[in-house]
Design a protein around this motif. Structure first.
Motif: not given
Length: 416
Positions: A92-96, A101-116
């Motif tokens: 992740e490179a968003t700076g949010l 907090t997991v190095d090299g792993v990111m919700h870069a496709c929005g699946h965290d939104l989908h679960v919410t």
């Protein structure tokens, strides 16, 4: 099908108490803790816990990390709502402030939104069950990102173990100014296949290339020649994309390796075009290896991926009409067919209609700052899915719940 105006009215009523702070807290927690395909243990546990608290009968461990919640409330149709849960191997490179907090792993496709969206919609519909009649099935799917999660759930008996759907619904966060809900009747997403290629050469010392058959050079010719498949073998009116996403060979600058490995991805929207592309890939790989004098033929392995996603046109029209009444006529439009792919359709048993739409999620400031005047130009210049800069606007949290709730109500019917 209940009248769109009635569905929109009930949806507004039963979602009036959605708390933005609670939605944000849940979403940000998921975003901080992304999990790759078939490792979504924490995410699945969070979803399962909320479904149980809302009164669903919950089954965990479907296809290893999948979650299915069932809520029966009287006679009526069976409606499935699906959300995918896995993240991507992206740094992740968003700076949010709530970045991964997991190095090299990111919700870069929005699946965290989908679960919410899925969890909150399930809770709203459970709390308001007196407004509808039927059975609601909530599916938390693992491993959408080329992991075969939907196929794995089918193989694990999701169609036999749980009530058979009369309609299946899903949605996806997408680039575009937040506040729009694109619907496409019929073909909306493309089929996808992966191809693994192994080129067998003869290794040796870099100072004596004449004693070798260099698989790096052969692989380079293959990559170059593959660029002609779409440009010269597919008619201009057809759609296809061929990407070489990985080329791995060698360990040291002065060693000519014995083999090279390539990984390809093919996207098509027509079965005949798909076969033409796959045939061309095999012909080119074998031809270049023969021309180079490789000692043995190459290995070409096609890994069938996802089928086309083809929305039921009538069902899509019904849900689009509901969303227009809910959010405004101008918010729903047909963005056309995309070359992206999904395994969502595999969750629908044969003959069961499904609908899959989008929720645009680009923050207004990012959208306005992007170059371009037309929609298609702007979309290309904002961080999209799979980008390390992908950062959806939090304003889409509540609307994404309402899109799912209203779709379910449209088929379950409104009794109050």
């Amino acid at each position: 099908m209940t009248e769109p105006a009635a569905v929109a009215r009930v949806t507004r009523d039963i979602t009036a108490d959605l708390r933005a702070g609670e939605l944000e807290a849940f979403y940000q927690d998921l975003h901080r803790h992304p999990e790759l395909a078939f490792r979504e243990h924490r995410t699945a546990g969070s979803l399962a816990g909320r479904l149980r608290a809302a009164g669903y009968e919950v089954t965990e461990g479907v296809a290893r990390t999948g979650v299915v919640g069932v809520l029966e409330h009287g006679d009526g149709p069976v409606v499935w709502l699906r959300g995918d849960m896995d993240a991507l191997p992206v740094r992740e490179a968003t700076g949010l402030p709530y970045a991964s907090t997991v190095d090299g792993v990111m919700h870069a496709c929005g699946h965290d939104l989908h679960v919410t969206w899925l969890a909150a919609a399930a809770e709203v519909l459970a709390a308001a069950r007196d407004t509808w009649s039927g059975t609601l099935v909530v599916v938390g799917q693992p491993a959408e990102e080329a992991g075969g999660g939907a196929a794995a759930m089918v193989a694990d008996g999701i169609h036999e173990r749980f009530p058979r759907p009369d309609a299946l619904f899903g949605q996806h966060a997408a680039p575009g100014l937040a506040g729009f809900y694109p619907h496409t009747p019929g073909l909306t997403l493309s089929a996808s296949d992966d191809i693994d290629v192994v080129v067998h050469g003869v290794g040796g010392h870099g100072s004596r290339p004449e004693s070798t058959v260099d698989p790096v050079v052969t692989g380079a010719y293959i990559v170059t020649r593959l660029q002609t498949v779409v440009a010269r073998e597919i008619a201009a009116g057809e759609s296809a994309v061929l990407t070489v996403g990985r080329f791995h060979a060698g360990t040291k600058s002065n060693i000519i390796p014995a083999e090279a490995r390539l990984a390809l991805n093919v996207r098509t929207q027509d079965g005949r075009v798909r076969e033409r592309v796959l045939t061309a890939v095999r012909r080119i790989v074998e031809g270049e290896c023969a021309a180079a004098g490789c000692p043995v033929p190459p290995e070409v392995t096609v890994l069938p991926g996802y089928p086309n996603t083809v929305n039921d046109a009538a069902l899509d029209g019904e849900i689009a009409a509901v969303h227009r009444r809910l959010f405004g006529e101008h918010t729903v439009f047909d963005f056309g067919q995309a070359m992206g792919s999904e395994d969502f359709s595999l969750l629908a048993p044969e003959g069961v209609p499904y609908d899959y739409w989008y929720v645009t999620s680009t923050p207004a400031a990012v959208w306005e700052a992007a170059p371009g005047e037309e929609l298609t130009e702007k979309v290309l210049n904002v961080p999209g899915n799979h980008s390390p800069l992908f950062a959806p606007d939090l304003s889409v949290l509540a609307p994404g719940v309402r899109t799912l709730v209203s779709a379910a109500l449209a088929r379950l019917g409104v009794t109050a």
